[in-house]
Design an enzyme around this catalytic site. Structure first.
Site, PDB file in Angstrom:
ATOM      1  N   HIS A 150      -3.054   0.306  -3.838  1.00 46.66           N
ATOM      2  CA  HIS A 150      -3.051  -0.919  -3.036  1.00 46.66           C
ATOM      3  C   HIS A 150      -2.932  -2.114  -3.974  1.00 46.66           C
ATOM      4  O   HIS A 150      -3.639  -2.177  -4.985  1.00 46.66           O
ATOM      5  CB  HIS A 150      -4.343  -1.051  -2.224  1.00 46.66           C
ATOM      6  CG  HIS A 150      -4.623   0.126  -1.353  1.00 46.66           C
ATOM      7  ND1 HIS A 150      -3.938   0.368  -0.181  1.00 46.66           N
ATOM      8  CD2 HIS A 150      -5.505   1.144  -1.489  1.00 46.66           C
ATOM      9  CE1 HIS A 150      -4.397   1.473   0.370  1.00 46.66           C
ATOM     10  NE2 HIS A 150      -5.344   1.969  -0.407  1.00 46.66           N
ATOM     11  N   SER A 189       0.855  -1.184   0.000  1.00 46.31           N
ATOM     12  CA  SER A 189       0.000   0.000   0.000  1.00 46.31           C
ATOM     13  C   SER A 189       0.889   1.232   0.000  1.00 46.31           C
ATOM     14  O   SER A 189       1.868   1.289   0.744  1.00 46.31           O
ATOM     15  CB  SER A 189      -0.909   0.038   1.231  1.00 46.31           C
ATOM     16  OG  SER A 189      -1.904  -0.948   1.142  1.00 46.31           O
ATOM     17  N   CYS A 193      -8.610  18.332  -5.055  1.00 49.31           N
ATOM     18  CA  CYS A 193      -9.465  19.510  -4.973  1.00 49.31           C
ATOM     19  C   CYS A 193      -8.654  20.674  -5.517  1.00 49.31           C
ATOM     20  O   CYS A 193      -7.505  20.852  -5.136  1.00 49.31           O
ATOM     21  CB  CYS A 193      -9.858  19.802  -3.529  1.00 49.31           C
ATOM     22  SG  CYS A 193     -10.823  18.494  -2.778  1.00 49.31           S
ATOM     23  N   GLU A 222      -3.873  18.910  -1.946  1.00 51.49           N
ATOM     24  CA  GLU A 222      -5.153  18.877  -2.643  1.00 51.49           C
ATOM     25  C   GLU A 222      -6.015  17.674  -2.257  1.00 51.49           C
ATOM     26  O   GLU A 222      -7.190  17.656  -2.541  1.00 51.49           O
ATOM     27  CB  GLU A 222      -4.923  18.873  -4.161  1.00 51.49           C
ATOM     28  CG  GLU A 222      -4.177  20.076  -4.683  1.00 51.49           C
ATOM     29  CD  GLU A 222      -2.656  19.998  -4.515  1.00 51.49           C
ATOM     30  OE1 GLU A 222      -1.990  20.982  -4.861  1.00 51.49           O
ATOM     31  OE2 GLU A 222      -2.136  18.968  -4.033  1.00 51.49           O
ATOM     32  N   SER A 223      -5.466  16.624  -1.668  1.00 55.76           N
ATOM     33  CA  SER A 223      -6.187  15.453  -1.161  1.00 55.76           C
ATOM     34  C   SER A 223      -5.252  14.254  -1.058  1.00 55.76           C
ATOM     35  O   SER A 223      -4.423  14.212  -0.178  1.00 55.76           O
ATOM     36  CB  SER A 223      -7.437  15.120  -1.971  1.00 55.76           C
ATOM     37  OG  SER A 223      -8.228  14.207  -1.228  1.00 55.76           O
TER      38      SER A 223
END
Length: 128
Positions: free
Chosen positions: A81, A68, A96, A75-76
């Protein structure tokens, strides 16, 4: 009690772009290479004009082990995974803001991992 948010202008609008998907039949050596996968995610951050806050990766052993990688960006996030047993991965790129390009990040990672097939989905998560 929740507070209602009112956006005063176009500049106040949240622009949420979400690209996510499933990657099938990836080379097992790539699927288990934690450093390669982390490097791909970090390069995708650059390509998509995102601002990295921190990146972490983990390798999980066992029959259903995998890797992972999470990149927290201003921005996020980008999350990748993998599952060894299925030669399978999921990829999630959410941003975003007007300037970032999650599709470019998704495309870069898919092209680097060369799955035999993949699915891609798009969601507009903007405020208006």
């Amino acid at each position: 009690m929740s507070e209602q948010v009112t956006f005063q202008s176009h500049e106040d609008r949240i622009v949420g772009k979400h690209v996510f998907g499933n990657l099938y039949d990836i080379d097992p050596e790539d699927l288990n290479n934690e450093q390669l996968l982390k490097d791909l995610v970090l390069k995708a951050v650059e390509i998509a004009h995102m601002n990295l806050v921190e990146a972490k990766s983990w390798s999980f052993g066992g029959k259903k082990g995998g890797v992972s990688v999470i990149a927290l960006i201003e921005e996020s996030h980008i999350a990748l995974h993998t599952w060894n047993e299925y030669n399978y991965a999921t990829l999630d790129v959410y941003t975003c803001g007007e300037d970032s390009d999650p599709q470019a990040a998704f495309k870069f990672i898919v092209e680097a991992l060369k799955p035999r097939r993949y699915q891609v989905f798009f969601a507009d998560r903007s405020s208006s």
